[in-house]
Design an enzyme around this catalytic site. Sequence first.
Site, PDB file in Angstrom:
ATOM      1  CB  SER A   1     -36.890  56.840 101.005  1.00  0.00           C
ATOM      2  OG  SER A   1     -37.072  58.186 100.555  1.00  0.00           O
TER       3      SER A   1
ATOM      4  CE1 TYR B   1     -35.089  57.498 106.398  1.00  0.00           C
ATOM      5  CE2 TYR B   1     -35.424  58.273 104.142  1.00  0.00           C
ATOM      6  CZ  TYR B   1     -36.049  57.581 105.435  1.00  0.00           C
ATOM      7  OH  TYR B   1     -37.034  56.726 105.134  1.00  0.00           O
TER       8      TYR B   1
END
Length: 229
Positions: free
Chosen positions: A134, A147
């Site tokens: 990501s 995350y």
Amino acid sequence: MPVAIITGASRGLGLALAQGLAEAGWRLVVDARGAAALSRAAAVLGDVRALPGDVTDPAHRAALVAAADELGGADLLVNNAGILGPSPQPRLADYPLEALREVYEVNVIGPLGLIQWALPALREKSGSIVNITSDAAVEGYEGWGGYGSAKAAIEQASRVLAAEEPDVRVWWVDPGDLRTRMHQEAFPGEDISDRPLPQTVVPAFLHLVCTRPDSGRVRLTDLAVPARA
């Protein structure tokens, strides 16, 4: 027929990638934590080996690789399974450490453990590994410390793995912001209908695994995919 293992394939990006590979003639071993959702996905995918389970479970990781070995051995491993962590996402100053450990177990330790099991076949077949990442791994977004740092860890592990395993292609792949349940969890109560559906990045993903460029970080939205004749 090449063989792929895809984790987290019951919905969202994992299901879209699995559908793309199935339509391209790949044989699949897929997993997800929810047995019912995985069963529904398998009905859509057709002739696949569907094993419900958690990537943090060593026995489940071994079972995935064994299922691929029964089909001739994995040519491709797609580490897509992951969790966001608490929603709404807390600042690092307030992040529950037990939740952070779970985020790392699912997003870093589980994928690396599966890679370790799959590497013998991947080395033998000059196969490929895709670790889904990501932009939160490389950008300092407020609230994304858990995350994002986990994705940064799997990116660095991917870089080292690429250096250590010259016979295996290793790509850490950023699919971009997509309209998935996890993305909605990251923005609770917000309208994310402007994000593209996961199916939109499948052509770029298939182009990646078919053309097999050198190991490295890949943003699927940056790939130039030739138009079909």
